[in-house]
Design a protein around this motif. Structure first.
Motif, PDB file in Angstrom:
ATOM      1  N   LEU A  11     106.444 -45.763  47.782  1.00  0.00           N
ATOM      2  CA  LEU A  11     106.210 -44.564  48.359  1.00  0.00           C
ATOM      3  C   LEU A  11     105.749 -45.336  49.771  1.00  0.00           C
ATOM      4  N   ARG A  12     106.047 -44.690  50.734  1.00  0.00           N
ATOM      5  CA  ARG A  12     106.058 -45.237  52.104  1.00  0.00           C
ATOM      6  C   ARG A  12     104.968 -44.330  52.813  1.00  0.00           C
ATOM      7  N   VAL A  13     103.794 -44.812  53.203  1.00  0.00           N
ATOM      8  CA  VAL A  13     102.826 -43.800  53.705  1.00  0.00           C
ATOM      9  C   VAL A  13     102.404 -44.146  54.922  1.00  0.00           C
ATOM     10  N   HIS A  14     102.586 -43.295  56.020  1.00  0.00           N
ATOM     11  CA  HIS A  14     102.253 -43.577  57.359  1.00  0.00           C
ATOM     12  C   HIS A  14     100.607 -43.431  57.414  1.00  0.00           C
ATOM     13  N   VAL A  15      99.788 -44.472  57.849  1.00  0.00           N
ATOM     14  CA  VAL A  15      98.343 -44.568  57.933  1.00  0.00           C
ATOM     15  C   VAL A  15      97.984 -44.936  59.309  1.00  0.00           C
ATOM     16  N   PRO A  16      96.853 -44.137  59.837  1.00  0.00           N
ATOM     17  CA  PRO A  16      96.191 -44.524  60.882  1.00  0.00           C
ATOM     18  C   PRO A  16      95.387 -46.045  60.784  1.00  0.00           C
ATOM     19  N   ASP A  17      95.169 -46.449  62.108  1.00  0.00           N
ATOM     20  CA  ASP A  17      94.200 -47.981  62.124  1.00  0.00           C
ATOM     21  C   ASP A  17      92.824 -47.466  62.231  1.00  0.00           C
ATOM     22  N   ARG A  18      92.293 -47.251  60.936  1.00  0.00           N
ATOM     23  CA  ARG A  18      90.732 -47.106  61.085  1.00  0.00           C
ATOM     24  C   ARG A  18      90.191 -47.332  59.880  1.00  0.00           C
ATOM     25  N   LEU A  54     101.816 -47.796  54.922  1.00  0.00           N
ATOM     26  CA  LEU A  54     101.569 -48.549  53.578  1.00  0.00           C
ATOM     27  C   LEU A  54     102.806 -48.589  52.764  1.00  0.00           C
ATOM     28  N   GLN A  55     103.013 -49.468  51.674  1.00  0.00           N
ATOM     29  CA  GLN A  55     104.167 -49.409  50.780  1.00  0.00           C
ATOM     30  C   GLN A  55     103.533 -49.412  49.821  1.00  0.00           C
ATOM     31  N   VAL A  56     103.379 -48.482  48.760  1.00  0.00           N
ATOM     32  CA  VAL A  56     102.794 -48.702  47.466  1.00  0.00           C
ATOM     33  C   VAL A  56     104.073 -48.533  46.235  1.00  0.00           C
ATOM     34  N   LEU A  57     103.995 -49.485  45.306  1.00  0.00           N
ATOM     35  CA  LEU A  57     104.813 -49.642  44.275  1.00  0.00           C
ATOM     36  C   LEU A  57     104.334 -48.783  43.047  1.00  0.00           C
ATOM     37  N   VAL A  58     105.042 -47.771  42.463  1.00  0.00           N
ATOM     38  CA  VAL A  58     104.471 -47.005  41.488  1.00  0.00           C
ATOM     39  C   VAL A  58     105.488 -46.882  40.364  1.00  0.00           C
ATOM     40  N   ALA A  59     105.107 -47.316  39.044  1.00  0.00           N
ATOM     41  CA  ALA A  59     106.221 -47.204  37.793  1.00  0.00           C
ATOM     42  C   ALA A  59     106.532 -45.834  37.704  1.00  0.00           C
ATOM     43  N   GLY A  77     101.783 -38.363  55.500  1.00  0.00           N
ATOM     44  CA  GLY A  77     103.460 -38.015  55.149  1.00  0.00           C
ATOM     45  C   GLY A  77     103.902 -39.221  54.267  1.00  0.00           C
ATOM     46  N   VAL A  78     104.428 -38.682  53.140  1.00  0.00           N
ATOM     47  CA  VAL A  78     104.964 -39.782  52.190  1.00  0.00           C
ATOM     48  C   VAL A  78     106.481 -39.641  51.849  1.00  0.00           C
ATOM     49  N   VAL A  79     107.223 -40.670  51.938  1.00  0.00           N
ATOM     50  CA  VAL A  79     108.422 -40.708  51.524  1.00  0.00           C
ATOM     51  C   VAL A  79     108.647 -41.669  50.286  1.00  0.00           C
ATOM     52  N   ILE A  80     109.577 -40.893  49.264  1.00  0.00           N
ATOM     53  CA  ILE A  80     109.681 -41.773  47.808  1.00  0.00           C
ATOM     54  C   ILE A  80     110.991 -42.274  47.820  1.00  0.00           C
ATOM     55  N   SER A  81     111.306 -43.429  47.250  1.00  0.00           N
ATOM     56  CA  SER A  81     112.394 -44.065  47.325  1.00  0.00           C
ATOM     57  C   SER A  81     112.380 -45.188  45.996  1.00  0.00           C
ATOM     58  N   PRO A  82     113.637 -45.144  45.341  1.00  0.00           N
ATOM     59  CA  PRO A  82     113.483 -46.278  44.167  1.00  0.00           C
ATOM     60  C   PRO A  82     113.766 -47.708  44.793  1.00  0.00           C
ATOM     61  N   VAL A  83     112.801 -48.486  44.216  1.00  0.00           N
ATOM     62  CA  VAL A  83     112.960 -49.879  44.695  1.00  0.00           C
ATOM     63  C   VAL A  83     114.436 -50.393  44.524  1.00  0.00           C
ATOM     64  N   LEU A  84     114.971 -50.367  43.403  1.00  0.00           N
ATOM     65  CA  LEU A  84     116.379 -50.747  43.189  1.00  0.00           C
ATOM     66  C   LEU A  84     117.191 -49.476  43.107  1.00  0.00           C
ATOM     67  N   GLU A  85     118.318 -49.520  43.787  1.00  0.00           N
ATOM     68  CA  GLU A  85     119.438 -48.534  43.877  1.00  0.00           C
ATOM     69  C   GLU A  85     120.156 -48.366  42.430  1.00  0.00           C
ATOM     70  N   ARG A  86     120.197 -47.469  41.788  1.00  0.00           N
ATOM     71  CA  ARG A  86     121.057 -47.339  40.686  1.00  0.00           C
ATOM     72  C   ARG A  86     122.166 -47.341  40.901  1.00  0.00           C
TER      73      ARG A  86
END
Length: 360
Positions: free
Chosen positions: A287-294, A328-333, A351-360
């Motif tokens: 999960l790629r999450v754009h976060v403010p600096d605060r 912020l990059q968060v890994l979730v199973a 704003g969140v973008v999801i992508s697999p860590v390993l392409e199938r």
């Protein structure tokens, strides 16, 4: 038991703290009085007045000097009064095993861990938890000496792995030393370049940051590592050059098939590497999450996910600037869990973008 630590920088003091945590008495010595004083202040050792004084009456002596000094320090520890088993924590093994001159009391060692900091003030017994700790017993090594070091390493929380000294040096050339060489090459090539007046470093994306994270590491350590393991590093760089030439040829010929197979092979190899850290790396989603600096942003996100019983397998923050914040990059199973996490964070305005860590 009584343990002697020769060289009381980051690694030596960390070994000393691990020994003290299991109840050992630890004497330390360093030719640099400031380094020794820092280890004493850290509570890692009590100071000995000489190398011989530290090793006398010790059952185990751990040599943690810089690599250039390791052979002579190991030889001195073996020549000191008493019959202590001697080990070391150096990144290369062939030269130090040679310096032991066939002593049955020497067992080479190398914990695969460390820190980007240095000095006893940053030491921690915890750096060994879960780490591989290579041991290099040879044919004439006393089995009792090997068992002693093996047990000490296991008590420190590391996993002892026996390996031939020369095989060790070839292995770390491939897995550690050559990656450091390449990180420096990429950082220096990019830093020396200009593209139509543009400064590439000011436009660096995640790929360059990821690949150059280890560039510019402490030269007082890495120059010695490169020179001590020069032959093995040169051999791996020759193989690297051959593989680069294959890619160059595929690009020149427009060979899309080769490039696709090449990327697929890299994906499979990366999956094998991740399997050591995660039970099912194929299920991981980023999960790629754009976060403010605060202040408080990271705490809010982790608490929100925790409240919904969504486990964070790993995370990394990549800062852009105070004005732009970061990602912020968060890994979730699991895809379903990743989608739940994304929905939760989007409800909070991220704003969140999801992508697999390993392409199938």
């Amino acid at each position: 038991m009584r343990v002697a630590v020769i060289g009381t920088g980051l690694m030596g003091a960390s070994v000393a703290l691990a020994a003290r945590a299991r109840g050992d008495e630890v004497a330390g010595w360093d030719p640099d009085p400031d380094a020794l004083a820092a280890a004493v202040a850290r509570g890692a050792v009590h100071a000995a007045d000489s190398l011989d004084g530290a090793v006398a009456d010790a059952r185990l002596a751990v040599v943690a000097t810089p690599i250039q000094q390791l052979p002579s320090a190991v030889a001195a520890a073996l020549a000191a009064p008493g019959d202590a088993t001697v080990t070391d924590v150096g990144s290369t093994k062939a030269s130090v095993v040679g310096a032991a001159a066939g002593s049955p009391r020497f067992v080479g060692g190398h914990p695969i861990c460390g820190s980007e900091t240095r000095g006893a003030e940053n030491a921690s017994a915890g750096i060994f938890e879960g780490a591989t700790w290579f041991l290099t017993p040879v044919a004439h090594t006393d089995p009792d000496a090997h068992r002693l070091v093996h047990g000490f390493v296991a008590d420190a929380g590391a996993t002892p792995v026996a390996i031939d000294p020369d095989a060790h040096d070839r292995l770390v050339a491939l897995t550690s030393h050559v990656p450091h060489v390449l990180a420096n090459v990429v950082a220096n090539q990019t830093g020396a370049s200009r593209v139509e007046g543009h400064e590439p470093l000011t436009h660096a994306g995640g790929s360059l940051r990821d690949m150059t994270r280890i560039a510019g590491a402490n030269p007082r350590i890495w120059v010695d590592i490169f020179l001590d393991n020069a032959d093995r590093i040169r051999g791996e760089l020759a193989e690297h050059r051959r593989r680069i030439e294959q890619v160059e040829a595929a690009l020149a010929q427009g060979d899309a098939g080769f490039l696709a197979r090449w990327i697929g092979e890299a994906s499979s190899n990366r999956r094998r590497m991740l399997e050591r850290e995660y039970p099912d790396p194929g299920s991981l989603h980023r999960l790629r999450v754009h976060v403010p600096d605060r202040p408080g942003v990271l705490a809010g996100i982790t608490q929100a996910l925790g409240a919904e019983r969504i486990n964070i397998e790993d995370f990394e923050l990549k800062h852009a600037s105070p004005e732009r914040g970061g990602v912020l990059q968060v890994l979730v199973a699991g895809q379903r869990e990743a989608e739940r996490a994304a929905a939760l964070l989007e409800e909070q305005g991220y704003g969140v973008v999801i992508s697999p860590v390993l392409e199938r």
